[in-house]
Enzyme design. Structure first.
Site, PDB file in Angstrom:
ATOM      1  N   GLU A  22      13.735  29.777  -3.655  1.00 48.39           N
ATOM      2  CA  GLU A  22      15.121  29.469  -4.027  1.00 48.39           C
ATOM      3  C   GLU A  22      16.100  30.387  -3.299  1.00 48.39           C
ATOM      4  O   GLU A  22      17.184  29.972  -2.867  1.00 48.39           O
ATOM      5  CB  GLU A  22      15.333  29.646  -5.540  1.00 48.39           C
ATOM      6  CG  GLU A  22      14.565  28.662  -6.413  1.00 48.39           C
ATOM      7  CD  GLU A  22      13.201  29.192  -6.845  1.00 48.39           C
ATOM      8  OE1 GLU A  22      12.520  29.869  -6.033  1.00 48.39           O
ATOM      9  OE2 GLU A  22      12.808  28.917  -7.992  1.00 48.39           O
TER      10      GLU A  22
ATOM     11  N   ARG B 267      18.879  29.462  -0.382  1.00 48.15           N
ATOM     12  CA  ARG B 267      20.309  29.773  -0.509  1.00 48.15           C
ATOM     13  C   ARG B 267      20.804  30.565   0.689  1.00 48.15           C
ATOM     14  O   ARG B 267      21.861  30.302   1.255  1.00 48.15           O
ATOM     15  CB  ARG B 267      20.619  30.555  -1.779  1.00 48.15           C
ATOM     16  CG  ARG B 267      22.130  30.756  -1.965  1.00 48.15           C
ATOM     17  CD  ARG B 267      22.484  31.891  -2.908  1.00 48.15           C
ATOM     18  NE  ARG B 267      22.304  33.185  -2.322  1.00 48.15           N
ATOM     19  CZ  ARG B 267      23.276  33.934  -1.790  1.00 48.15           C
ATOM     20  NH1 ARG B 267      24.518  33.493  -1.764  1.00 48.15           N
ATOM     21  NH2 ARG B 267      23.017  35.121  -1.281  1.00 48.15           N
ATOM     22  N   ARG B 268      20.028  31.559   1.113  1.00 45.99           N
ATOM     23  CA  ARG B 268      20.465  32.380   2.241  1.00 45.99           C
ATOM     24  C   ARG B 268      20.561  31.562   3.531  1.00 45.99           C
ATOM     25  O   ARG B 268      21.484  31.744   4.317  1.00 45.99           O
ATOM     26  CB  ARG B 268      19.514  33.561   2.440  1.00 45.99           C
ATOM     27  CG  ARG B 268      19.723  34.621   1.378  1.00 45.99           C
ATOM     28  CD  ARG B 268      18.797  35.806   1.574  1.00 45.99           C
ATOM     29  NE  ARG B 268      19.269  36.889   0.760  1.00 45.99           N
ATOM     30  CZ  ARG B 268      19.934  37.959   1.226  1.00 45.99           C
ATOM     31  NH1 ARG B 268      20.117  38.109   2.504  1.00 45.99           N
ATOM     32  NH2 ARG B 268      20.378  38.885   0.402  1.00 45.99           N
TER      33      ARG B 268
ATOM     34  N   CYS C 262      11.474  30.632 -11.781  1.00 43.01           N
ATOM     35  CA  CYS C 262      10.840  31.699 -12.556  1.00 43.01           C
ATOM     36  C   CYS C 262      11.853  32.303 -13.538  1.00 43.01           C
ATOM     37  O   CYS C 262      13.055  32.150 -13.379  1.00 43.01           O
ATOM     38  CB  CYS C 262      10.278  32.782 -11.631  1.00 43.01           C
ATOM     39  SG  CYS C 262      11.518  33.664 -10.649  1.00 43.01           S
TER      40      CYS C 262
ATOM     41  N   LYS D  43      19.492  33.860 -11.248  1.00 47.74           N
ATOM     42  CA  LYS D  43      20.331  33.678 -10.062  1.00 47.74           C
ATOM     43  C   LYS D  43      20.993  32.300 -10.057  1.00 47.74           C
ATOM     44  O   LYS D  43      22.169  32.172  -9.734  1.00 47.74           O
ATOM     45  CB  LYS D  43      19.518  33.915  -8.790  1.00 47.74           C
ATOM     46  CG  LYS D  43      19.151  35.401  -8.636  1.00 47.74           C
ATOM     47  CD  LYS D  43      18.533  35.769  -7.307  1.00 47.74           C
ATOM     48  CE  LYS D  43      18.389  37.306  -7.232  1.00 47.74           C
ATOM     49  NZ  LYS D  43      17.770  37.776  -5.976  1.00 47.74           N
TER      50      LYS D  43
HETATM   51 ZN    ZN Z   1      11.582  32.725  -8.507  1.00 44.58          ZN
END
Ligand code: ZN
Length: 463
Positions: free
Chosen positions: A80, A84-85, A133, A257
């Site tokens: 993830e 995003r980066r 997670c 996040k």
């Molecule tokens: Zn994760």
């Protein structure tokens, strides 16, 4: 409007098209996949264009002792975060093209000086092959609610030696799976597993009241997990740090996040200088895996839904939550189905792949936060580790340099007000100068996430 299966398929196909390097060994290694999909709805037609602009794989996170003050290592390589980066790289390139007069398929000029906004009809969707997670992975397991993922019935069960602890342990790996040892333990037999923890004592009650578990621990300074058997094992709705390689990490779980991006946007502090409004994912699509809409709602939406007093350009913008029926072929469950004994232990793939739609170096494969293959080759001469050729274009330092080249490409008259201060030098300076973003973060921090660790300034003073 959005077909979750079509999104999943698009992302799996994009992964399929990537070269072999960094991909898991079929039947032995598994990984997680995430992607950002650009959606374009044209006003003059009914068609919707979907394009994967960034894709990431990875399951690892480095411990805090190996974090670098030079910003040259990827601390968090969960899919993830990689996705995003990569998307930020893509957006920097789009803005670069826009400010240089080359046009953009994403941005158009906004009314504030030096600011840009999304073109009408353009939005971004987030895909992940698995439940993120942390909090979203704490999922009730009940008889009446069969798990969508087949291997909740464990390998041992088929052999008639089922032990509750095994099944439970197995479910835990499936929902999270960052611990390389677990798959091997399952291979070794249920007795050893049964003795692993206090949670494994009352296996018989498993199916009635149990939960999928997360390996992510509660952040320090707050309430800890009760660790009671069954459903009482975890606290829900709390911030968690990612499990690392034995030592604690400082990276927050992907659930946390994603919740943060739904308030602050996913563009980050630097790009906020150029944007009149934060960028939010309209939809989050999860692939086939253990999944609970309630847990996703709690983790990604409810925890922040009350946040108020955000500065202009920011709003609480929860995504639409969808799940696809299509499973990622390299998921842990699929890998277990295809596994053959001679292949050795099943383990998560150590490499992280990033691909994004940029012209220079779109593909990047890393391991342990640096370019793949580098660590092994030069283990004896650690001094070379920090030579720039080994840095990932996704690391803080490289993203910062891409951002600085965007700033240089912007004509002085078109520079956003927040960048007109002469004293900006370090990464830290540029992030702090992004005032609205920092104000929004302040509000989110005090109203929803007071225990979110503050970034360590000493690690952000590079330039
Ligand atoms: Zn994760």
């Amino acid at each position: 409007m959005i077909n979750a299966d079509k999104i999943a398929q698009l992302c799996y196909e994009r992964f399929e098209q990537l070269p072999r390097r960094g991909k898991p060994e079929p039947g032995r290694e598994w990984t997680l996949l995430a992607a950002v999909v650009k959606i374009t709805r044209r006003a003059d037609s009914d068609t919707v264009e979907k394009e994967v602009v960034s894709l990431g794989t990875g399951t690892k996170c480095i411990g805090q002792t190996v974090m670098s003050p030079r910003g040259d290592v990827l601390n968090d390589s969960h899919a993830e975060v990689i996705a995003r980066r990569g998307c930020v790289r893509y957006l920097i390139q789009e803005l670069h093209s826009a400010v240089s007069g080359g046009g953009s398929s994403v941005f158009c000029l906004a009314d504030q000086r030096g600011k840009w906004r999304l073109q009408l009809g353009v939005s971004f969707l987030f895909f992940t092959s698995h439940t993120p997670c942390g909090d979203a992975s704490i999922i009730p397991m009940t008889d009446s609610q069969p798990q969508p993922c087949p291997p909740v019935t464990s390998v041992k069960e088929h052999e008639g030696t089922d032990v509750g602890g095994d099944r439970k342990r197995k479910a835990e790996e499936l929902s999270e799976g960052q611990n390389t040892k677990l798959a091997c333990l399952v291979e070794q037999g249920p007795i050893e597993i049964k003795a692993k923890g206090p949670s494994d004592r009352d296996g018989v009650h498993l199916q009635i009241q149990d939960i999928h578990r997360t390996g992510a621990k509660c952040v320090p300074g707050g309430p800890a997990d009760p660790l009671q058997s069954g459903a009482g094992y975890h606290s829900t709705g709390v911030l968690r740090v990612k499990p690392g390689r034995g030592e604690p990490t400082l990276s927050l779980s992907c659930s946390d996040k994603l919740a943060r991006w739904a308030v602050l946007g996913f563009q980050g502090a630097l790009l906020s200088h150029y944007l009149q409004e934060a960028l939010y994912f309209s939809t989050v699509v999860v692939g086939k895996c253990p999944y609970s809409k309630e847990a996703m709602q709690r983790a990604l939406v409810t925890r922040c839904s009350h946040v108020s007093h955000l500065p202009a350009g920011f709003s609480v913008s929860p995504p639409l939550l969808l799940q696809s029926r299509l499973e990622f072929p390299f998921s842990q469950a699929q890998t277990e189905l295809r596994h053959q004994a001679r292949q050795g232990c099943i383990s998560p793939c150590g490499a992280a792949i990033s691909w994004c739609n940029v012209t220079e170096q779109p593909l990047d494969v890393t391991a342990n936060g640096y370019k793949h293959g580098v660590i092994k080759k030069i283990k004896t001469s650690v001094i070379f580790l920090h030579v720039c050729v080994f840095r990932s274009p996704l690391c803080k330092l490289e993203l910062f340099h891409s951002f600085l080249s965007l700033v240089s490409a912007t004509s002085p008259s078109a520079l956003p007000d927040s960048l007109r201060k002469a004293e900006l030098q370090t990464y830290w300076d540029y992030k702090q100068a992004s005032q609205s973003y920092q104000q929004a973060w302040q509000q989110l921090h005090c109203q929803a996430f007071p225990l979110w660790p503050r970034s360590n300034r000493d690690l952000l003073l590079f330039s």
